[in-house]
Design an enzyme around this catalytic site. Structure first.
Site, PDB file in Angstrom:
ATOM      1  N   HIS A 132       0.829  -1.209   0.000  1.00 43.87           N
ATOM      2  CA  HIS A 132       0.000   0.000   0.000  1.00 43.87           C
ATOM      3  C   HIS A 132       0.864   1.260   0.000  1.00 43.87           C
ATOM      4  O   HIS A 132       2.074   1.212   0.264  1.00 43.87           O
ATOM      5  CB  HIS A 132      -0.896   0.003   1.240  1.00 43.87           C
ATOM      6  CG  HIS A 132      -0.103  -0.022   2.523  1.00 43.87           C
ATOM      7  ND1 HIS A 132       0.500   1.097   3.059  1.00 43.87           N
ATOM      8  CD2 HIS A 132       0.208  -1.044   3.351  1.00 43.87           C
ATOM      9  CE1 HIS A 132       1.135   0.773   4.154  1.00 43.87           C
ATOM     10  NE2 HIS A 132       0.987  -0.524   4.364  1.00 43.87           N
TER      11      HIS A 132
ATOM     12  N   GLU B 284      -2.347  -7.218   7.042  1.00 41.86           N
ATOM     13  CA  GLU B 284      -1.019  -7.150   7.645  1.00 41.86           C
ATOM     14  C   GLU B 284      -0.976  -7.984   8.921  1.00 41.86           C
ATOM     15  O   GLU B 284      -2.018  -8.320   9.512  1.00 41.86           O
ATOM     16  CB  GLU B 284      -0.668  -5.679   7.947  1.00 41.86           C
ATOM     17  CG  GLU B 284       0.694  -5.434   8.579  1.00 41.86           C
ATOM     18  CD  GLU B 284       1.885  -5.928   7.746  1.00 41.86           C
ATOM     19  OE1 GLU B 284       1.968  -7.159   7.526  1.00 41.86           O
ATOM     20  OE2 GLU B 284       2.714  -5.097   7.345  1.00 41.86           O
TER      21      GLU B 284
END
Length: 221
Positions: free
Chosen positions: A12, A95
């Site tokens: 990201h 994550e």
């Protein structure tokens, strides 16, 4: 060369936590992209819009998959819009959960948890307090990659995820020990590419952030 499955793994874009060097997992503050991160996402989108057909290989990006975490979703939405696609959320690409370390700097963790950080980095089965181990994330990354190998056979997929899932995809592909993840760099919106042709997956490129440094010719076009 016979067409296979092409998976582009992108981290990201940057957030305030990225700039401050804070542990930012899948729980905690869930920060949005910073202005820098939004620009990085736009540059990635522009690069994939131009080169997404991979020079006519037939492995164009036709699917965008992302982590449910805000910064990954925002990055994926920017890219998917540019490609005329709608991102699909997959929980397995989130994550790692840093537990009690969420939102803290490395120095704060060292001061507050003594040798826990060193133990976590040296042992893939060691969990952060209230969080996940590297082995936990490896298992869900394997599940996610196996699904892509089957569902995207013969095509191209962009996965927008995070540091640990992207790097663990690489260690797993190469048969490297998962602890090696702590010795790898992967920049915001950089791209790693894995392909299945015949037999095991192959690492094609790693941490490609060339779209963040466009040439003067590209800027002038």
């Amino acid at each position: 060369m016979q067409d296979g499955t092409r998976v582009l793994l992108a981290r990201h874009g940057a957030t305030a936590h990225t700039a401050q060097g804070r542990f930012s997992g899948c729980t905690g503050a869930d920060p949005e992209l910073s202005p820098v991160g939004r620009r990085q996402a736009a540059l990635l989108a522009g690069a994939l819009r131009v080169t997404g057909d991979d020079a006519g290989s037939g492995l164009a990006v036709t699917t965008v998959v992302c982590s449910p975490v805000r910064r990954a979703r925002e990055t994926a939405e920017t890219v998917a819009t540019a490609l005329g696609l709608v991102p699909q959320v997959d929980e397995d690409w989130r994550e790692i959960d840093f537990g009690a370390w969420e939102g803290r700097t490395v120095e704060e963790v060292r001061q507050g948890w003594g040798g826990e950080l060193a133990a976590w980095r040296s042992d893939a089965d060691h969990r952060a307090p209230g969080g996940e181990s590297v082995s936990d994330v490896t298992r869900r990354v394997r599940r996610a990659l196996a699904r892509l190998e089957q569902t995207a056979a013969g095509g191209g997929v962009l996965v927008v995820s995070h540091l640990y899932p992207v790097r663990l995809s690489v260690t797993d592909t190469l048969g490297a020990p998962p602890e090696a993840v702590h010795r790898m760099v992967h920049d915001p919106t950089a791209v790693t590419e894995i392909r299945w042709q015949e037999g095991p997956a192959t690492l094609v490129r790693y941490n490609d952030a060339s779209h963040l440094h466009p040439s003067p010719a590209t800027n002038a076009s």
